[in-house]
Design a protein around this motif. Structure first.
Motif, PDB file in Angstrom:
ATOM      1  N   ARG A 183       0.835  -1.197   0.000  1.00 21.09           N
ATOM      2  CA  ARG A 183       0.000   0.000   0.000  1.00 21.09           C
ATOM      3  C   ARG A 183       0.873   1.250   0.000  1.00 21.09           C
ATOM      4  O   ARG A 183       1.957   1.271   0.582  1.00 21.09           O
ATOM      5  N   ASP A 194      -0.916   4.502   0.182  1.00 21.36           N
ATOM      6  CA  ASP A 194      -1.837   5.604   0.458  1.00 21.36           C
ATOM      7  C   ASP A 194      -1.508   6.389   1.706  1.00 21.36           C
ATOM      8  O   ASP A 194      -2.150   7.402   1.995  1.00 21.36           O
ATOM      9  N   ARG A 195      -0.503   5.966   2.471  1.00 25.27           N
ATOM     10  CA  ARG A 195      -0.121   6.723   3.677  1.00 25.27           C
ATOM     11  C   ARG A 195       1.226   7.418   3.501  1.00 25.27           C
ATOM     12  O   ARG A 195       1.887   7.753   4.467  1.00 25.27           O
ATOM     13  N   ALA A 214      -6.739  -0.023   3.638  1.00 26.22           N
ATOM     14  CA  ALA A 214      -6.539   1.058   2.673  1.00 26.22           C
ATOM     15  C   ALA A 214      -7.835   1.365   1.935  1.00 26.22           C
ATOM     16  O   ALA A 214      -8.150   2.533   1.665  1.00 26.22           O
ATOM     17  N   ARG A 261      -9.990   3.356   4.300  1.00 29.22           N
ATOM     18  CA  ARG A 261      -9.453   4.716   4.433  1.00 29.22           C
ATOM     19  C   ARG A 261      -9.816   5.586   3.233  1.00 29.22           C
ATOM     20  O   ARG A 261     -10.085   6.784   3.380  1.00 29.22           O
ATOM     21  N   ASN A 262      -9.849   4.987   2.050  1.00 28.25           N
ATOM     22  CA  ASN A 262     -10.060   5.763   0.839  1.00 28.25           C
ATOM     23  C   ASN A 262     -11.495   5.738   0.317  1.00 28.25           C
ATOM     24  O   ASN A 262     -11.932   6.695  -0.318  1.00 28.25           O
ATOM     25  N   TYR A 263     -12.218   4.646   0.566  1.00 27.12           N
ATOM     26  CA  TYR A 263     -13.569   4.516   0.029  1.00 27.12           C
ATOM     27  C   TYR A 263     -14.650   4.545   1.102  1.00 27.12           C
ATOM     28  O   TYR A 263     -15.830   4.637   0.791  1.00 27.12           O
ATOM     29  N   GLU A 268      -1.021   5.135  -4.450  1.00 21.47           N
ATOM     30  CA  GLU A 268      -1.207   6.470  -3.864  1.00 21.47           C
ATOM     31  C   GLU A 268      -2.422   7.154  -4.464  1.00 21.47           C
ATOM     32  O   GLU A 268      -3.098   7.949  -3.810  1.00 21.47           O
ATOM     33  N   ALA A 303      -5.222   5.731  -5.243  1.00 19.39           N
ATOM     34  CA  ALA A 303      -6.416   4.936  -4.921  1.00 19.39           C
ATOM     35  C   ALA A 303      -6.828   4.008  -6.058  1.00 19.39           C
ATOM     36  O   ALA A 303      -8.015   3.752  -6.278  1.00 19.39           O
TER      37      ALA A 303
END
Length: 360
Positions: free
Chosen positions: A80, A82-83, A97, A100-102, A226, A228
Motif C-alpha cells: 500500500r 496511500d499513507r 486502505a 481509508r479511501n472509500y 497512492e 487509490a
C-alpha cells in the motif's frame, strides 16, 4: 443479472416470458474475461466480489450449487502507498486502505469477501441454462411503446427490425443506454429521470506474465496505489506458472485511461506496476483492457438515480416496468440488480392477478 433473475422468477410463477439480450452472452456487467489469456487463466472485467451480507446473491449461488472461494489470499504481503510511503502489509492492511479511501462500503475485512470459483460468469450462465430458448441473443432493443391493450418492443436481430408485443415489458436496460432508445409512451417525468442518471467510468488493465515472480519476493500481487487504484492478482488461486496482474481504476483516473488507445493503457500500467513489482517488465507477455464507458450496451460501470429518487424511478409507467442496480441502494453490486428485479417481479405478479406475457 436483473433481467435473468426476473425471467427466472416470473417463469416459476407461471408467466410466459421472453428475454431480449443485445449481447451474445448472458450477464451484462458480470463478465469473466478468458481471452486472450493462456493456460485457461481468467480475470473479472465486471462484478468480482460478493460480500457476506449480500444475501440474495449468495442465495442464488447456493441454489445453483456454485462453489465459492475467498477473494483475497491470506498469505504473503500486499503493498500500500496511500499513507505516503511504500508499505508491505498483510491483506488486512490492503482492506484497511480501501476503508481509508472509500469508506466502510468497501472495507470490512477480507473474511467477508467471496468470489465464485471458476469465474463470476458461472452465475449468469446458470440462470441462462434454466431459461433456455426464452432468451434471444443479439437482439438489440431500439424502441418501446405501449397502448391500452399491450406493450411492444422493437429490436434489431440479424440486421432486421422485429417487433414483439406482450402484456408487460420489464426494462432492465441501464439508463445510460435506455435514454438512447425511442420511448414515445413514457411520461416526461420518467424520461427526465432516465436522462439525468449519471454513470461512472471504470477501467481495468490486465498484464499476463510468464510466471508469478512476485510471490518469490513474498508478495501476493495485491496493491493499493497512492492514487487509490486497486491492483489485483486474480490468478493467485488458479493453476499454472503464468499469472495476471490487473489494475482497477475508478473515476476520474478511469476517465483518463478510457481516452487512451489500448497500447497506451497497457504501456502506462506496465510502467506503474513494474515500479511496484520489480521484475514485471522482463516477465510480461501480453496485455488487454476493459473500459466500461466505451461498452456499447452499458455506457458506464454503474449508475444510481439517488436514494431520494429510487421510489419514483422504480414505479411502472403504464405497462412498462423497470429494474436494475441503478434502482437500488446497492448500485454497482449484483445484490442491487437482484433486489431491484425481485421488487419488479412482485409488482408485475400482483398487478397481473392472472398469468401474463412479459418481455424483458
Amino acid at each position: 443479472m436483473a433481467g435473468l433473475v426476473a425471467g427466472y422468477e416470473l417463469s416459476k410463477l407461471g408467466h410466459d416470458i421472453t428475454i431480449l439480450e443485445a449481447r451474445t452472452r448472458p450477464g451484462g456487467r458480470v463478465f469473466t474475461m478468458r481471452e486472450p489469456f493462456a493456460d485457461g487463466l481468467y480475470a473479472e472485467a465486471g462484478a468480482a466480489r460478493i460480500r457476506d451480507n449480500h444475501d440474495l446473491t449468495l442465495k442464488y449461488v447456493k441454489a445453483f450449487d456454485l462453489p465459492l472461494a475467498p477473494f483475497y489470499p491470506s498469505n504473503l504481503k500486499a503493498v500500500r502507498f496511500d499513507r505516503g510511503s511504500r508499505e508491505e502489509v498483510p491483506i488486512t492492511g490492503y482492506t484497511d486502505a480501501m476503508t481509508r479511501n472509500y469508506g466502510g462500503e468497501l472495507g470490512d475485512g477480507p473474511e467477508i469477501w467471496h468470489q465464485i470459483k471458476g469465474g463470476m460468469d458461472l452465475l449468469p450462465k446458470a440462470f441462462a441454462r434454466h431459461l433456455g430458448d426464452k432468451i434471444q441473443y443479439g437482439a438489440a432493443v431500439v424502441r418501446i411503446e405501449q397502448d391500452a391493450k399491450q406493450a411492444t418492443v422493437k429490436f434489431v436481430k440479424d440486421r432486421a427490425t422485429q417487433s414483439l408485443s406482450a402484456d408487460v415489458v420489464l426494462s432492465t436496460i441501464p439508463f445510460s443506454v435506455l435514454r438512447r432508445l425511442e420511448l414515445p409512451a413514457l411520461s416526461s417525468r420518467k424520461k427526465d429521470l432516465i436522462k439525468r442518471t449519471p454513470y461512472d467510468a471504470v477501467s481495468r488493465v490486465y498484464l499476463q506474465t510468464k510466471n508469478r515472480f512476485w510471490e518469490t519476493n513474498g508478495l501476493n500481487g495485491f496493491a493499493f496505489t497512492e492514487g487509490a487504484i486497486e491492483i489485483w492478482q486474480p490468478t493467485w488461486n488458479q493453476p499454472g506458472p503464468r499469472g495476471i496482474l490487473m489494475s482497477y481504476a475508478r473515476p476520474t483516473e478511469a476517465d483518463r485511461i478510457t481516452k487512451l488507445k489500448e497500447p497506451e493503457r497497457i504501456a502506462q500500467t506496465l510502467d506503474q506496476l513494474d515500479s511496484i513489482f520489480t521484475g514485471l517488465r522482463p516477465n510480461f507477455e501480453q496485455g488487454t483492457t476493459k473500459c466500461w464507458l466505451e461498452d456499447e450496451w452499458s455506457r458506464g460501470a454503474w449508475g444510481s438515480v439517488g436514494l431520494l429518487d429510487i421510489g419514483k424511478a422504480a414505479e411502472p409507467d403504464g405497462r412498462i416496468y423497470f429494474a436494475g442496480e441503478h434502482l437500488s441502494p446497492w448500485y454497482s453490486w449484483i445484490q442491487g440488480a437482484l433486489s431491484s428485479s425481485l421488487r419488479a417481479v412482485k409488482q408485475i405478479d400482483e398487478a397481473a392477478k392472472v398469468e401474463v406475457n412479459v418481455v424483458i
